[in-house]
Design a protein around this motif. Structure first.
Motif, PDB file in Angstrom:
ATOM      1  N   GLN A 147      -5.837   2.291 -37.929  1.00 17.07           N
ATOM      2  CA  GLN A 147      -5.236   2.041 -39.252  1.00 17.07           C
ATOM      3  C   GLN A 147      -4.896   3.368 -39.955  1.00 17.07           C
ATOM      4  OE1 GLN A 147      -7.555  -0.599 -41.913  1.00 17.07           O
ATOM      5  NE2 GLN A 147      -7.168   0.970 -43.485  1.00 17.07           N
ATOM      6  N   ILE A 148      -5.841   4.302 -39.930  1.00 17.80           N
ATOM      7  CA  ILE A 148      -5.609   5.593 -40.619  1.00 17.80           C
ATOM      8  C   ILE A 148      -4.497   6.372 -39.901  1.00 17.80           C
ATOM      9  CG2 ILE A 148      -6.690   7.790 -41.297  1.00 17.80           C
ATOM     10  CD1 ILE A 148      -9.373   6.205 -41.406  1.00 17.80           C
ATOM     11  N   ASN A 149      -4.538   6.340 -38.567  1.00 22.78           N
ATOM     12  CA  ASN A 149      -3.502   7.049 -37.810  1.00 22.78           C
ATOM     13  C   ASN A 149      -2.134   6.417 -38.049  1.00 22.78           C
ATOM     14  OD1 ASN A 149      -5.251   8.920 -36.811  1.00 22.78           O
ATOM     15  ND2 ASN A 149      -5.653   7.813 -34.902  1.00 22.78           N
ATOM     16  N   GLY A 150      -2.124   5.065 -38.182  1.00 22.73           N
ATOM     17  CA  GLY A 150      -0.861   4.365 -38.452  1.00 22.73           C
ATOM     18  C   GLY A 150      -0.322   4.763 -39.818  1.00 22.73           C
ATOM     19  N   ARG A 151      -1.241   4.977 -40.744  1.00 25.46           N
ATOM     20  CA  ARG A 151      -0.828   5.258 -42.117  1.00 25.46           C
ATOM     21  C   ARG A 151      -0.379   6.718 -42.312  1.00 25.46           C
ATOM     22  NH1 ARG A 151      -4.800   4.404 -47.173  1.00 25.46           N
ATOM     23  NH2 ARG A 151      -3.245   5.012 -48.731  1.00 25.46           N
ATOM     24  N   PHE A 152      -1.153   7.658 -41.738  1.00 24.64           N
ATOM     25  CA  PHE A 152      -0.865   9.076 -42.024  1.00 24.64           C
ATOM     26  C   PHE A 152      -0.377   9.873 -40.808  1.00 24.64           C
ATOM     27  CE2 PHE A 152      -4.128   7.794 -45.140  1.00 24.64           C
ATOM     28  CZ  PHE A 152      -3.453   8.088 -46.315  1.00 24.64           C
ATOM     29  N   GLY A 153      -0.457   9.251 -39.624  1.00 20.49           N
ATOM     30  CA  GLY A 153      -0.075   9.992 -38.416  1.00 20.49           C
ATOM     31  C   GLY A 153       1.428  10.059 -38.242  1.00 20.49           C
ATOM     32  N   ARG A 154       1.834  10.918 -37.364  1.00 23.03           N
ATOM     33  CA  ARG A 154       3.260  11.004 -37.012  1.00 23.03           C
ATOM     34  C   ARG A 154       3.356  11.634 -35.636  1.00 23.03           C
ATOM     35  NH1 ARG A 154       3.538  15.259 -41.754  1.00 23.03           N
ATOM     36  NH2 ARG A 154       2.957  17.085 -40.571  1.00 23.03           N
ATOM     37  N   GLU A 155       4.531  11.790 -35.157  1.00 18.77           N
ATOM     38  CA  GLU A 155       4.751  12.358 -33.824  1.00 18.77           C
ATOM     39  C   GLU A 155       3.944  13.661 -33.669  1.00 18.77           C
ATOM     40  OE1 GLU A 155       6.651  10.888 -31.491  1.00 18.77           O
ATOM     41  OE2 GLU A 155       6.139  12.501 -30.092  1.00 18.77           O
ATOM     42  N   GLY A 156       3.048  13.694 -32.700  1.00 24.88           N
ATOM     43  CA  GLY A 156       2.279  14.931 -32.434  1.00 24.88           C
ATOM     44  C   GLY A 156       1.130  15.162 -33.406  1.00 24.88           C
ATOM     45  N   TYR A 157       0.857  14.216 -34.309  1.00 20.18           N
ATOM     46  CA  TYR A 157      -0.260  14.414 -35.247  1.00 20.18           C
ATOM     47  C   TYR A 157      -1.041  13.125 -35.461  1.00 20.18           C
ATOM     48  CZ  TYR A 157      -2.838  14.835 -39.609  1.00 20.18           C
ATOM     49  OH  TYR A 157      -3.826  14.805 -40.552  1.00 20.18           O
ATOM     50  N   GLN A 158      -2.355  13.211 -35.252  1.00 16.64           N
ATOM     51  CA  GLN A 158      -3.254  12.075 -35.521  1.00 16.64           C
ATOM     52  C   GLN A 158      -4.341  12.562 -36.463  1.00 16.64           C
ATOM     53  OE1 GLN A 158      -4.989  10.853 -31.778  1.00 16.64           O
ATOM     54  NE2 GLN A 158      -3.787   8.971 -31.825  1.00 16.64           N
ATOM     55  N   PRO A 159      -4.488  11.960 -37.629  1.00 21.99           N
ATOM     56  CA  PRO A 159      -5.572  12.417 -38.522  1.00 21.99           C
ATOM     57  C   PRO A 159      -6.956  12.142 -37.942  1.00 21.99           C
ATOM     58  CG  PRO A 159      -4.225  10.701 -39.581  1.00 21.99           C
ATOM     59  CD  PRO A 159      -3.622  10.939 -38.250  1.00 21.99           C
TER      60      PRO A 159
END
Ligand code: GDG
Length: 614
Positions: A461-473
């Motif tokens: 959920q957090i990665n879906g919300r704040f992540g992007r290509e090449g970045y996972q919180p």
């Protein structure tokens, strides 16, 4: 005639007085002779006694100053003095042990110090460790047998101690290739690279393991003792298995014991009944039980259907240890509430059924420096290695969590705090990630399966919300890592967040600090860990308070290097000073003191009738 007669009479009278005088002189002579003999005898007695006493005193003095071996006094030539000499020897040893415990801060705490305590204070007495978890597990992968060290705070702490002490570690043989690795007596020498002590494996059936370990210990006692709001489950068949397995472990302890008074170190909530079972069969054993998890208050503990049996089991121990004084107090309150016992908080003792148990605080720690630190690359290199391994940019700031995948560790609350941080401080999006290493644990229990699913879902959920290509919180790694890798992560992180909802001690907090020779990095630590009572320079948080925790992570990421250094230095000093050898050494010193005292008492008892008969 008269004159003559008179003379004669006189003579006779004269003769008579002469004779009387002679007899008086003889009496006097005999009297003086006897008096002189008596004086000489008395003098000789005094001289002999004085010499013996001086010899004894000199011996005692020599003993106290450490010049002479304790056995020298056994040779005292006055038999009447021998019992006193023996008692004095024991007393002197007792005093020496007490003196040593008072001078505890003067000891350089390491493996040698432990060996010296075993050799000198405990005279090489037999040491047996008993725990559910074994320090090395043999696992079969096809044709290959791999040796693993489990992710366990107990193993982390006890393994270096056992390497120093030798002896035997009795534990459940849980690995798929464990039976193949042992000899005919179920022994295997470890560590594999430099064997220093042996494991004696105890075999359990799948049913027993299910009932005793997963059931009663981990679905019953574990949630009962941790305030993590997971309801404990108590099943009568689980309890039956728990009793059976505790009896099996007790059989193995008695089987392994070569003497009638070994030192038995019992570990953790899986073996609460063991101390009493061993005490019944080895009444002279010194049994030290250490409870690695919190002890709850009497209201919480009182729901356990077999609460009296568990308490009575534990009170078979000579010494019962907890991480914090708070847990000792909870234990006193619980015994007071549920058993007929004399609880003396002043002397930290409980007398139950005529037997005494000392209840003490022994905060556990780690080996310092930790073995896994040897040969690590520099902190900068560790940072680069880990970022390369994760496939992230070299300047990404990293947060770190390392735990068994357990609901008590507050992993969900940790992720919520990360999410809140990114909401409040969007500048960290793309610049900060949190790596969570979660070693699978007790995964056959429903609660744990459900928990893993929740952890994965929240990370997604957090990665879906704040992540992007090449970045996972949130970078979640649900897998076991070896200890060296764990330490490389510690060295690579900017922040380590330990967010346990309740934890006896928590060794991850101490390991992170020990790994940071560069005196950098910030520890954010839950106030509900035992570690928070020692590591006050960490940023202490209530992990349930998501706002506060997010603010603490922000503070940590923004903390100037000088402040990081000052906090780290202070915590590193503490861990260096109070390392795991000191933890184990304090318990062994207390055991030695207890053994000396009981020897003095039994000598005193045996000396009394001897003196009367003589
Ligand atoms: C109990 C009490 C108390 C973790 N993942 C891996 C791994 N670990 C190691 C850590 C650390 C240990 O496991 C965990 O220690 P903790 O103290 O945090 O927790 P518990 O296992 O719950 O231990 C606890 C402890 O007993 C000692 O008394 O502090 O309160 O609950 O050493 O580094 N180790 C490896 N791979 C992993 O993936 N090798």
């Amino acid at each position: 005639m008269l004159e003559g007669r008179q003379l004669g009479e006189l003579l006779i009278v004269h003769d008579m007085s002469f004779i009387e005088r002679r007899s008086a002189d003889t009496k006097k002579y005999i009297f003086y002779l006897f008096a002189a003999i008596a004086a000489v005898v008395a003098l000789l007695t005094v001289v002999i006694a004085e010499l013996s006493w001086r010899g004894l005193i000199a011996g005692v003095k020599a003993l106290i100053s450490g010049e002479r071996d304790a056995h020298a006094l056994d040779g005292t030539r006055v038999p009447e003095l021998r019992p006193i000499a023996r008692d004095l020897q024991a007393l002197v040893r007792d005093l020496a042990a007490e003196r040593r415990s008072r001078d505890e801060s003067q000891i350089g705490w390491g493996p040698d110090a432990l060996r010296r305590i075993l050799r000198e204070d405990l005279k090489g007495d037999e040491v047996l460790i008993v725990s559910n978890r074994e320090p090395y597990i043999h696992v079969r992968h096809g044709n290959v047998i791999e040796i693993q060290q489990p992710a366990s705070g107990l193993v982390t702490a006890l393994e270096p101690v056992m390497r120093a002490c030798s002896g035997t570690w009795i534990a459940h043989g849980s690995g798929s290739a464990d039976r193949e690795a042992v000899d005919v007596n179920d022994h295997v020498m470890v560590p594999p690279e430099h064997p220093a002590y042996r494991i004696r494996r105890v075999w359990l059936t799948k049913k027993e393991e299910q009932g005793y370990y997963y059931g009663f210990a981990n679905e019953g006692l574990w949630p009962l003792c941790h305030i993590a709001h997971v309801r404990p489950t108590f099943r009568a068949p689980d309890w039956e298995h728990y009793c059976t397995v505790n009896r099996r472990f007790a059989d193995v302890v008695c089987d392994e014991a070569r003497t009638e008074d070994p030192i038995v170190l019992v570990h953790d909530y899986h073996l609460a009944l063991l101390p009493r079972l061993v005490r019944q069969r080895l009444p002279r054993a010194t049994i030290i039980t250490f409870w690695h998890i919190p002890w709850p208050n009497p209201e919480a503990f009182g729901i356990l259907p077999w609460r009296e049996a568990v308490l009575e089991g534990l009170l078979g121990s000579s010494i019962l240890g907890f991480h914090t004084q708070f847990h000792c107090h909870n234990f006193f309150d619980t015994v007071d509430r549920f058993l007929e016992a004399r609880v003396d908080r002043e002397s930290s003792t409980i007398i139950h059924g005529g037997e005494q148990t000392e209840v003490r605080r022994y905060p556990i720690s780690i080996e310092y420096p930790p073995a896994a630190l040897a040969g690590q690359p520099t902190v900068t290199e560790c940072g680069s290695q880990i970022r390369a391994r994760l496939g992230v940019s070299a300047d990404l700031r990293l947060g770190l969590g390392i735990d068994r995948l357990d609901y008590t560790k507050g992993i969900l609350e940790r992720f919520m705090a990360i999410e809140r941080l990114l909401e409040l401080e969007p500048r960290w999006i793309g610049k900060f990630s949190f790596v969570q290493i979660a070693a699978p644990s007790r995964s056959s229990i429903d609660e744990y399966q459900g928990f893993e699913a929740k952890v994965r879902a929240l990370a997604d959920q957090i990665n879906g919300r704040f992540g992007r290509e090449g970045y996972q919180p949130v970078i979640l790694k649900v897998e076991h890592h070896d200890a060296r890798q764990v330490y490389t992560y510690y060295r690579a992180a900017d922040v380590c967040y330990v967010s346990s909802l309740h934890d006896g001690m928590n060794l991850v907090a101490k390991e992170f600090v020990a790994a940071r020779e560069d005196e950098r990095g910030v520890l954010v630590l839950s106030q509900f860990t035992g570690a928070a009572r020692e590591l006050s320079e960490a940023l202490i948080v209530n992990p349930y308070d998501i706002e506060q925790s997010a603010a603490a992570i922000q503070l940590a990421l923004a903390m100037p290097p000088e402040e990081q250094r000052a906090r780290m230095r202070s915590m590193r000093n503490l861990i260096q000073e109070f390392n795991v050898y000191r933890w184990a050494g304090r318990m062994l010193i207390d055991a030695a003191r207890m053994r000396h005292r009981s020897r003095v008492l039994s000598h005193a008892r045996s000396a009394r009738p001897q003196a009367v008969s003589r």
